[in-house]
Enzyme design. Sequence first.
Site, PDB file in Angstrom:
ATOM      1  CG  ASN A  42     -48.591   2.196  -2.498  1.00 20.79           C
ATOM      2  OD1 ASN A  42     -48.449   1.759  -1.355  1.00 20.79           O
ATOM      3  ND2 ASN A  42     -49.634   1.872  -3.247  1.00 20.79           N
ATOM      4  CD  GLU A  44     -53.283   3.712  -5.162  1.00 22.05           C
ATOM      5  OE1 GLU A  44     -52.829   2.622  -5.531  1.00 22.05           O
ATOM      6  OE2 GLU A  44     -54.485   3.881  -4.873  1.00 22.05           O
ATOM      7  CB  CYS A  53     -43.802   3.838  -7.052  1.00 24.28           C
ATOM      8  SG  CYS A  53     -44.721   3.690  -8.585  1.00 24.28           S
ATOM      9  CD  GLU A  55     -41.147   0.088  -5.994  1.00 27.59           C
ATOM     10  OE1 GLU A  55     -41.380  -1.062  -6.386  1.00 27.59           O
ATOM     11  OE2 GLU A  55     -42.022   0.978  -5.959  1.00 27.59           O
ATOM     12  CB  CYS A  86     -43.685   0.140 -12.179  1.00 28.54           C
ATOM     13  SG  CYS A  86     -43.110   1.780 -11.654  1.00 28.54           S
ATOM     14  CB  CYS A  89     -39.849   2.056  -9.556  1.00 28.99           C
ATOM     15  SG  CYS A  89     -41.039   3.191  -8.806  1.00 28.99           S
TER      16      CYS A  89
END
Length: 129
Positions: A42, A44, A53, A55, A86, A89
Amino acid sequence: MTPDEMTAELRRRLAFSHAPYSNVRVAAAVEGPDGRVHFGVNVENAAYPEGVCAEASAISAAVGDGQKSLRRVWVASSLPAAIWPCGGCRQKIWEFATAGCEVLSQAPDGTTETETIEALLPRGFRLPR
């Protein structure tokens, strides 16, 4: 890659995550039908939620390498328990998943929980290929 090797590699890659806002580090790996594995973490940024993310990062790496289908996805995080992708994803995985694609969530103690993408995203949306 053995399950123990995958666990070790995901744990190692957690350090590469860039999570200054949530402080939750996530690493993921995706495997195509030919066995090639691609990793992601990930990332950010201050324009939250415009980060990436783990994934999605791993899927992007796979697609960038010519891999357009997935048979397995692994996820690990810095949290004390197993986590799952999430919703966004799950949709990304769904779009590239082969039937019965496994999603494996690894807890810090090495235990792994497994679900199919169909179980995680029932009645997912896919355009005809």
